[in-house]
Design a protein around this motif. Structure first.
Motif, PDB file in Angstrom:
ATOM      1  N   PHE A 206     -26.940  58.467 -16.226  1.00 47.34           N
ATOM      2  CA  PHE A 206     -25.603  58.414 -15.803  1.00 47.34           C
ATOM      3  C   PHE A 206     -24.857  56.812 -16.003  1.00 47.34           C
ATOM      4  CE2 PHE A 206     -27.904  61.534 -13.493  1.00 47.34           C
ATOM      5  CZ  PHE A 206     -26.885  62.429 -13.292  1.00 47.34           C
ATOM      6  N   LEU A 207     -25.107  56.481 -17.160  1.00 41.45           N
ATOM      7  CA  LEU A 207     -24.461  55.298 -17.550  1.00 41.45           C
ATOM      8  C   LEU A 207     -23.086  55.229 -17.584  1.00 41.45           C
ATOM      9  CD1 LEU A 207     -24.606  52.571 -19.119  1.00 41.45           C
ATOM     10  CD2 LEU A 207     -24.573  53.518 -21.083  1.00 41.45           C
ATOM     11  N   ALA A 208     -22.553  54.534 -16.423  1.00 40.29           N
ATOM     12  CA  ALA A 208     -21.211  54.651 -16.045  1.00 40.29           C
ATOM     13  C   ALA A 208     -20.358  53.561 -15.958  1.00 40.29           C
ATOM     14  CB  ALA A 208     -21.105  55.162 -14.488  1.00 40.29           C
ATOM     15  N   PHE A 209     -18.832  53.621 -16.380  1.00 41.87           N
ATOM     16  CA  PHE A 209     -17.877  52.851 -16.523  1.00 41.87           C
ATOM     17  C   PHE A 209     -16.575  52.932 -15.739  1.00 41.87           C
ATOM     18  CE2 PHE A 209     -20.372  52.339 -20.094  1.00 41.87           C
ATOM     19  CZ  PHE A 209     -20.912  51.016 -20.269  1.00 41.87           C
ATOM     20  N   LEU A 210     -16.344  52.447 -14.655  1.00 44.29           N
ATOM     21  CA  LEU A 210     -15.366  53.057 -13.500  1.00 44.29           C
ATOM     22  C   LEU A 210     -14.257  51.722 -13.610  1.00 44.29           C
ATOM     23  CD1 LEU A 210     -18.237  54.253 -12.645  1.00 44.29           C
ATOM     24  CD2 LEU A 210     -16.783  54.588 -10.724  1.00 44.29           C
ATOM     25  N   ARG A 211     -13.308  52.046 -14.208  1.00 49.68           N
ATOM     26  CA  ARG A 211     -11.986  51.063 -13.863  1.00 49.68           C
ATOM     27  C   ARG A 211     -12.249  49.813 -15.204  1.00 49.68           C
ATOM     28  NH1 ARG A 211     -11.688  51.912  -7.955  1.00 49.68           N
ATOM     29  NH2 ARG A 211      -9.909  53.622  -7.912  1.00 49.68           N
ATOM     30  N   THR A 212     -12.975  50.183 -16.085  1.00 53.45           N
ATOM     31  CA  THR A 212     -13.437  48.971 -16.881  1.00 53.45           C
ATOM     32  C   THR A 212     -12.896  48.990 -18.254  1.00 53.45           C
ATOM     33  OG1 THR A 212     -15.906  49.213 -15.918  1.00 53.45           O
ATOM     34  CG2 THR A 212     -15.623  47.714 -17.898  1.00 53.45           C
ATOM     35  N   THR A 213     -12.401  47.773 -18.710  1.00 54.94           N
ATOM     36  CA  THR A 213     -11.739  47.759 -19.838  1.00 54.94           C
ATOM     37  C   THR A 213     -12.355  47.172 -21.008  1.00 54.94           C
ATOM     38  OG1 THR A 213     -10.795  45.595 -19.268  1.00 54.94           O
ATOM     39  CG2 THR A 213      -9.450  47.431 -18.908  1.00 54.94           C
ATOM     40  N   THR A 268      -2.735  53.387  -6.918  1.00 56.81           N
ATOM     41  CA  THR A 268      -1.416  53.638  -7.679  1.00 56.81           C
ATOM     42  C   THR A 268      -1.642  53.177  -8.866  1.00 56.81           C
ATOM     43  OG1 THR A 268      -0.646  51.565  -6.649  1.00 56.81           O
ATOM     44  CG2 THR A 268      -0.242  53.310  -5.191  1.00 56.81           C
ATOM     45  N   GLY A 269      -2.381  52.267  -9.454  1.00 55.10           N
ATOM     46  CA  GLY A 269      -2.267  51.699 -10.757  1.00 55.10           C
ATOM     47  C   GLY A 269      -3.403  52.384 -11.563  1.00 55.10           C
ATOM     48  N   ASP A 270      -4.170  53.424 -10.943  1.00 56.53           N
ATOM     49  CA  ASP A 270      -5.108  54.045 -11.516  1.00 56.53           C
ATOM     50  C   ASP A 270      -4.779  54.869 -12.711  1.00 56.53           C
ATOM     51  OD1 ASP A 270      -7.393  53.008 -10.357  1.00 56.53           O
ATOM     52  OD2 ASP A 270      -7.531  54.705  -8.925  1.00 56.53           O
ATOM     53  N   THR A 271      -5.297  54.924 -13.887  1.00 57.49           N
ATOM     54  CA  THR A 271      -5.268  55.870 -15.050  1.00 57.49           C
ATOM     55  C   THR A 271      -6.390  56.750 -15.357  1.00 57.49           C
ATOM     56  OG1 THR A 271      -5.452  54.286 -16.761  1.00 57.49           O
ATOM     57  CG2 THR A 271      -3.456  54.245 -15.844  1.00 57.49           C
ATOM     58  N   ALA A 272      -6.486  57.520 -16.088  1.00 56.16           N
ATOM     59  CA  ALA A 272      -7.649  58.357 -16.553  1.00 56.16           C
ATOM     60  C   ALA A 272      -7.943  57.504 -17.809  1.00 56.16           C
ATOM     61  CB  ALA A 272      -7.085  59.702 -17.060  1.00 56.16           C
ATOM     62  N   ALA A 273      -9.050  57.542 -18.437  1.00 57.04           N
ATOM     63  CA  ALA A 273      -9.520  57.066 -19.446  1.00 57.04           C
ATOM     64  C   ALA A 273      -8.435  56.949 -20.691  1.00 57.04           C
ATOM     65  CB  ALA A 273     -10.845  57.579 -19.970  1.00 57.04           C
ATOM     66  N   GLN A 274      -8.289  55.803 -21.458  1.00 59.37           N
ATOM     67  CA  GLN A 274      -7.354  55.868 -22.443  1.00 59.37           C
ATOM     68  C   GLN A 274      -7.917  55.044 -23.503  1.00 59.37           C
ATOM     69  OE1 GLN A 274      -4.003  54.104 -20.468  1.00 59.37           O
ATOM     70  NE2 GLN A 274      -3.407  56.184 -19.612  1.00 59.37           N
ATOM     71  N   ASN A 275      -7.387  55.102 -24.572  1.00 62.97           N
ATOM     72  CA  ASN A 275      -7.888  54.336 -25.801  1.00 62.97           C
ATOM     73  C   ASN A 275      -9.334  54.492 -26.083  1.00 62.97           C
ATOM     74  OD1 ASN A 275      -7.424  53.029 -28.430  1.00 62.97           O
ATOM     75  ND2 ASN A 275      -7.318  51.160 -27.369  1.00 62.97           N
ATOM     76  N   VAL A 276      -9.741  55.713 -26.344  1.00 58.66           N
ATOM     77  CA  VAL A 276     -11.247  55.865 -26.412  1.00 58.66           C
ATOM     78  C   VAL A 276     -11.797  56.575 -27.838  1.00 58.66           C
ATOM     79  CG1 VAL A 276     -13.245  56.939 -25.544  1.00 58.66           C
ATOM     80  CG2 VAL A 276     -11.555  56.042 -23.893  1.00 58.66           C
ATOM     81  N   LEU A 277     -12.574  55.789 -28.511  1.00 60.59           N
ATOM     82  CA  LEU A 277     -13.115  56.227 -29.765  1.00 60.59           C
ATOM     83  C   LEU A 277     -14.624  57.053 -29.522  1.00 60.59           C
ATOM     84  CD1 LEU A 277     -13.075  56.616 -32.883  1.00 60.59           C
ATOM     85  CD2 LEU A 277     -13.698  54.332 -33.027  1.00 60.59           C
ATOM     86  N   ARG A 307       0.027  59.308 -16.061  1.00 60.98           N
ATOM     87  CA  ARG A 307      -1.255  58.278 -16.042  1.00 60.98           C
ATOM     88  C   ARG A 307      -2.511  58.927 -16.311  1.00 60.98           C
ATOM     89  NH1 ARG A 307      -2.421  56.849 -10.780  1.00 60.98           N
ATOM     90  NH2 ARG A 307      -0.946  58.331  -9.557  1.00 60.98           N
ATOM     91  N   GLY A 308      -2.242  60.168 -17.220  1.00 58.68           N
ATOM     92  CA  GLY A 308      -3.445  60.797 -17.775  1.00 58.68           C
ATOM     93  C   GLY A 308      -4.201  60.230 -18.852  1.00 58.68           C
ATOM     94  N   TYR A 309      -4.814  60.998 -19.536  1.00 59.38           N
ATOM     95  CA  TYR A 309      -5.743  60.481 -20.699  1.00 59.38           C
ATOM     96  C   TYR A 309      -4.792  60.502 -21.906  1.00 59.38           C
ATOM     97  CZ  TYR A 309      -9.891  62.397 -18.082  1.00 59.38           C
ATOM     98  OH  TYR A 309     -10.966  62.488 -17.190  1.00 59.38           O
TER      99      TYR A 309
END
Length: 417
Positions: A206-213, A268-277, A307-309
Motif C-alpha cells: 500500500f505505497l500511498a501518496f495523498l495530496r502529494t505533488t 474545497t481545494g481537493d482534486t483527483a489525481a492529475q498529470n500522471v504518467l 476537479r476530477g482526473y
C-alpha cells in the motif's frame, strides 16, 4: 469487493483491499497522532466507526535527549543506535552531511524539520517523519520490530519536501490472521517525493501518496505483496519501470498494481489525481493469483465540479493475468491516453476469469490506441485506433517474450552499490 474508507493526512492506509470498489464493509483504520507541541507523541489509537477526514501535519519539536557528534561515520557493527544517540545525530547534522549508520539498528525518535541530510544505511522499524526537507534515505532497511502494528505503515511522512528513498528495502511480516501485514510508505501532503531502485517484499505494501505533488516511483521491485501504489489527489506523478508481483492478496482484497481513488477528498481545494504518467511497468500477480492492473474511480464525484482526473497517460505497460480489470477508468478523465499496452490473459482453474479488458466508462477526451487486450469496453466518444484483440490465454512463449521486452527498460535494485 470491499471498500476502504479514506481518512486523510492523519490515518494510515489500512492493509486489506482498496478503495473504489463494490466490496462490503471496511476494516478498521489505525490513527497515528502527530507529535504534540512539546515534542511528545501519543500511542496509536483506533478511530470511531464514523471517523472522518483529518488534517494532521505532524507539527511539533524534536523528541529524545542525549549528546554526541555522530552525524557521520558510524561503524557497521551490530551495535544498536539508542533513541538519544539518534536524536543527537540529527541535531549535530549540518546541511549536506551524511549520517552513516552502517548496518546498525536504530531506536527511532520523532524529530521535526530535519533538512538537507543523507541517511545512509541503518535498519529501522516503523517510523514517522514530520516535515522533513531534502532528506535522502540510501541503502536503508525497513523491517518490523516488536510492537509495530501490522495494520500500519513502516513510514508515514507528514508534509515532506524533497524526501527521497533510493536503494532502500522494505520487508513486512504476517499479521495475526496469517496474511501479509504492514504498509510500506504513506505520504500525507508534501512535495517532491521519490522512491527509486528499492525493493518491497513479503509486505502488504500500500505505497500511498495523498495530496502529494511531484512524485516519482521508478525502477522498484514489488514482490509478494497485497497492493501496489495508491494515488489519492496526487499531482505531477511518474510511476515507471516498476515490477509488481507475485501477489499474495487475502480472499477479500481487491488488489491492484496502481489504484486511483478520491474517497475522503472533501476539502474545497481537493482534486483527483492529475498529470500522471504510468509507463513501462510490469504487473504479474503470478499463476493462481489475481490483481487488477490500473484501476481508477472517483467516489467523491469531483469530476462534476471540474476537479476530477485529468492528463492521465498509461503506456507501454505489460500486464499478465490481471483478471477482468486490466486497465479500468470507471469515471471521467479529461485527456486520458491509453496506448501501446500489452494485456495477456492467464487462465486460473480456481476462478471464472477468462479474459481481461481495457475499460473507459466515460468518453470525454479519451484516446485508446495501439494496445493488445482480450476485450475493449469503451464509452461513446472514445477515440480508438490500432488496437488488437486476443481473446485467448497467452502461451508461455508469448508471456516470456513480453517480459523480456519489458525487462530492457528496467533498472533493478540489484544494481545499487
Amino acid at each position: 469487493m470491499k471498500a476502504i474508507p479514506f481518512v486523510a493526512l492523519v490515518a494510515l492506509i489500512p492493509v486489506g483491499g482498496c478503495a473504489g470498489t463494490d466490496q462490503g464493509s471496511a476494516p478498521a483504520t489505525t490513527i497515528v497522532s502527530p507529535p504534540a507541541s512539546d515534542g511528545t507523541t501519543t500511542a496509536p489509537v483506533s478511530p470511531p466507526a464514523d471517523a472522518t477526514a483529518g488534517t494532521g501535519t505532524g507539527t511539533g519539536t524534536d523528541t529524545g535527549t542525549g549528546s554526541g557528534s555522530g552525524a557521520s561515520g558510524a561503524d557497521a557493527s551490530a551495535t544498536s543506535v539508542s533513541a538519544a544517540e539518534w536524536t543527537a545525530m540529527l541535531k549535530a547534522a549540518t546541511p549536506g552531511s551524511t549520517i552513516d549508520l552502517g548496518s546498525r539498528k536504530v531506536a527511532f525518535a520523532r524529530y521535526t524539520g530535519l533538512s538537507n541530510v543523507t541517511i545512509k544505511g541503518g535498519v529501522f522499524g516503523a517510523i514517522a517523519l514530520d516535515q522533513w526537507k531534502n532528506v535522502t534515505f540510501s541503502g536503508t532497511r525497513f523491517e518490523p520490530r516488536d510492537g509495530d502494528d501490522p495494520a500500519g505503515s513502516m513510514i508515514i511522512a507528514y508534509q515532506p519536501d524533497g524526501l527521497k528513498f533510493d536503494c532502500t528495502s522494505f520487508t513486512g511480516a504476517m499479521n495475526a490472521d496469517g496474511q501479509l501485514g504492514f504498509s510500506s510508505i504513506s505520504v500525507r501532503g508534501g512535495n517532491n517525493v521519490s522512491v527509486t531502485r528499492s525493493t518491497f517484499s513479503n509486505i502488504g505494501n500500500f505505497l500511498a501518496f495523498l495530496r502529494t505533488t511531484n512524485v516519482q516511483v521508478t525502477d522498484n521491485s514489488f514482490s509478494y505483496i497485497r497492493e501496489g501504489v495508491d494515488l489519492v489527489g496526487a499531482r505531477n506523478v511518474v510511476v515507471a519501470r516498476n515490477s509488481f508481483g507475485p501477489y499474495r492478496p487475502t480472499p477479500t482484497d481487491h488488489a491492484d498494481g496502481i489504484q486511483f481513488f478520491t474517497a475522503g477528498l472533501t476539502d474545497t481545494g481537493d482534486t483527483a489525481a492529475q498529470n500522471v504518467l504510468i509507463e513501462d511497468n510490469l504487473v504479474d500477480p503470478g499463476a493462481g493469483y489475481r490483481a487488477q492492473g490500473f484501476f481508477l474511480r472517483d467516489e467523491a464525484g469531483l469530476a462534476a465540479s471540474g476537479r476530477g482526473y485529468s492528463d492521465i497517460t498509461i503506456r507501454n505497460n505489460v500486464l499478465i493475468g490481471t483478471g477482468w480489470h486490466g486497465i479500468a477508468a470507471g469515471d471521467p478523465v479529461q485527456r486520458l491516453l491509453i496506448e501501446n499496452n500489452r494485456l495477456l490473459i492467464r487462465l486460473n482453474p480456481t476462478d471464472t476469469v477468462t479474459s481481461n479488458w481495457i475499460l473507459v466508462a466515460a468518453g470525454g477526451s479519451a484516446t485508446v490506441q495501439g494496445n493488445v487486450a482480450g476485450n475493449y469496453n469503451l464509452a461513446a466518444g472514445v477515440v480508438a485506433s490500432n488496437n488488437t484483440t486476443i481473446a485467448r490465454a497467452a502461451t508461455s512463449a508469448e508471456i516470456a517474450d513480453a517480459m523480456a521486452a519489458w525487462a530492457k527498460s528496467f533498472t533493478p535494485a540489484a544494481q545499487c552499490k
